[in-house]
Design a protein around this motif. Sequence first.
Motif, mmCIF file in Angstrom:
data_model
loop_
_atom_site.group_PDB
_atom_site.id
_atom_site.type_symbol
_atom_site.label_atom_id
_atom_site.label_comp_id
_atom_site.label_asym_id
_atom_site.label_seq_id
_atom_site.Cartn_x
_atom_site.Cartn_y
_atom_site.Cartn_z
ATOM 1 N N LYS A 15 1.032 -1.189 -0.048
ATOM 2 C CA LYS A 15 -0.069 0.056 0.033
ATOM 3 C C LYS A 15 0.901 1.205 -0.095
ATOM 4 N N ASN A 16 1.916 1.176 0.642
ATOM 5 C CA ASN A 16 2.686 2.333 0.763
ATOM 6 C C ASN A 16 3.871 2.566 -0.523
ATOM 7 N N SER A 17 4.225 1.530 -1.018
ATOM 8 C CA SER A 17 4.962 1.542 -2.330
ATOM 9 C C SER A 17 4.695 2.628 -3.113
ATOM 10 N N LYS A 18 5.533 3.312 -3.929
ATOM 11 C CA LYS A 18 5.444 4.389 -4.985
ATOM 12 C C LYS A 18 5.709 3.707 -6.439
ATOM 13 N N ASN A 19 6.154 2.744 -6.481
ATOM 14 C CA ASN A 19 6.646 2.307 -7.808
ATOM 15 C C ASN A 19 5.760 1.167 -8.245
ATOM 16 N N GLU A 20 5.792 0.965 -9.470
ATOM 17 C CA GLU A 20 4.951 0.000 -10.241
ATOM 18 C C GLU A 20 5.532 -1.409 -10.476
ATOM 19 N N ILE A 21 6.431 -1.456 -9.968
ATOM 20 C CA ILE A 21 7.279 -2.785 -9.830
ATOM 21 C C ILE A 21 7.583 -3.323 -8.386
ATOM 22 N N ASN A 39 16.767 -11.747 -13.292
ATOM 23 C CA ASN A 39 15.413 -11.936 -13.267
ATOM 24 C C ASN A 39 14.420 -10.813 -13.805
ATOM 25 N N LEU A 40 15.095 -9.415 -13.461
ATOM 26 C CA LEU A 40 14.233 -8.300 -13.931
ATOM 27 C C LEU A 40 14.225 -8.285 -15.371
ATOM 28 N N SER A 41 15.392 -8.569 -16.144
ATOM 29 C CA SER A 41 15.290 -8.831 -17.526
ATOM 30 C C SER A 41 14.393 -9.728 -18.098
ATOM 31 N N GLN A 42 14.326 -10.849 -17.612
ATOM 32 C CA GLN A 42 13.262 -11.807 -17.929
ATOM 33 C C GLN A 42 11.884 -11.136 -17.868
ATOM 34 N N PHE A 43 11.632 -10.627 -16.700
ATOM 35 C CA PHE A 43 10.338 -9.856 -16.532
ATOM 36 C C PHE A 43 9.798 -9.046 -17.234
ATOM 37 N N LEU A 44 10.712 -8.177 -17.782
ATOM 38 C CA LEU A 44 10.324 -6.844 -18.587
ATOM 39 C C LEU A 44 10.402 -7.286 -20.130
ATOM 40 N N LYS A 45 11.381 -8.150 -20.447
ATOM 41 C CA LYS A 45 11.514 -8.791 -21.700
ATOM 42 C C LYS A 45 10.255 -9.443 -22.186
ATOM 43 N N ASP A 47 7.245 -8.956 -20.662
ATOM 44 C CA ASP A 47 5.894 -8.292 -20.074
ATOM 45 C C ASP A 47 5.160 -9.094 -19.208
ATOM 46 N N TYR A 48 5.797 -9.978 -18.280
ATOM 47 C CA TYR A 48 5.013 -10.533 -17.199
ATOM 48 C C TYR A 48 4.047 -9.768 -16.139
ATOM 49 N N ASP A 49 2.885 -10.302 -16.010
ATOM 50 C CA ASP A 49 2.354 -9.575 -14.781
ATOM 51 C C ASP A 49 2.920 -10.081 -13.616
ATOM 52 N N TYR A 50 3.492 -11.066 -13.467
ATOM 53 C CA TYR A 50 4.128 -11.549 -12.386
ATOM 54 C C TYR A 50 5.494 -12.583 -12.551
ATOM 55 N N LEU A 51 6.401 -12.636 -11.994
ATOM 56 C CA LEU A 51 7.598 -13.724 -12.237
ATOM 57 C C LEU A 51 7.707 -14.267 -10.880
ATOM 58 N N LEU A 52 7.492 -15.745 -10.905
ATOM 59 C CA LEU A 52 7.590 -16.333 -9.603
ATOM 60 C C LEU A 52 8.905 -16.697 -8.932
ATOM 61 N N GLY A 53 9.120 -16.471 -7.742
ATOM 62 C CA GLY A 53 10.391 -16.473 -7.440
ATOM 63 C C GLY A 53 10.693 -17.976 -7.092
ATOM 64 N N LYS A 54 11.969 -18.322 -6.765
ATOM 65 C CA LYS A 54 12.714 -19.647 -6.638
ATOM 66 C C LYS A 54 13.468 -19.520 -5.455
ATOM 67 N N THR A 55 13.402 -20.601 -4.362
ATOM 68 C CA THR A 55 14.204 -20.615 -3.216
ATOM 69 C C THR A 55 14.827 -22.068 -3.468
ATOM 70 N N LYS A 56 16.044 -22.297 -3.072
ATOM 71 C CA LYS A 56 16.683 -23.441 -3.037
ATOM 72 C C LYS A 56 17.036 -23.756 -1.639
ATOM 73 N N TYR A 57 16.855 -24.973 -1.037
ATOM 74 C CA TYR A 57 17.432 -24.974 0.578
ATOM 75 C C TYR A 57 18.430 -25.863 0.515
ATOM 76 N N HIS A 58 19.483 -25.414 1.497
ATOM 77 C CA HIS A 58 20.730 -25.952 1.609
ATOM 78 C C HIS A 58 21.007 -26.605 2.950
ATOM 79 N N HIS A 59 21.937 -27.372 3.096
ATOM 80 C CA HIS A 59 22.124 -27.979 4.243
ATOM 81 C C HIS A 59 23.895 -27.972 4.496
ATOM 82 N N SER A 60 24.072 -27.896 5.917
ATOM 83 C CA SER A 60 25.442 -27.668 6.218
ATOM 84 C C SER A 60 26.089 -28.915 6.761
#
Length: 207
Positions: A15-21, A39-45, A47-60
Amino acid sequence: SPNALPGKARNIGIKNSKNEILIFLDIKTTPEKKWFNKNLSQFLKNDYDYLLGKTKYHHSNFKNKLIASAIYGNIDHDTIPGSFFKKKIFKKIGLFNEKVRAGEDIDFKNRLLKSTLKYGKAISCLNYKEIESNFFQLCKKYIVYSYPNAYLDCLTNIKLAYMFIFSFILFATSFSKTIINFLSTYSNIKLVITFLIALLILPNIFN
């Protein structure tokens, strides 16, 4: 915002953000090198409405590897953290659920995927390396997160699996003596094995 749950905190940011992305991150995650640019390059190129993120979980260590294997596996997961959005999509999809401690991101992701919005998936991941290794703390976290998830329309397959397992245990313990007597003869054991094999094979034949 004091005492704000994750959904409410995200909504305040939207609600408080000023930008469109808008881009979401999360605590304890580290982006891969050039994550933003790729990711930004793919998103703009595209013209997606959204680009779904990916997370990889690592173990130590070996203990963390067992926990990671049981919960996440060795694959990238589609996540709201790491996602890119056009701000206007929130008018169509709605905001995050503000009343639950956990699961609001899964609920939001499900609503996204059910929509007709144009989307793609991130080509660069966030890395999560803070898997809880203390067994009791892990159980506590799992319980705390599971209660809110029960009130949301998410993780339905897991909920059904748990219900089946607990129902089966209840059934088996209620008729344990009868079951033991039934399995005491060799022919009955063969019957049960045949039934289980048929149960596994028949669905695949129909498929």
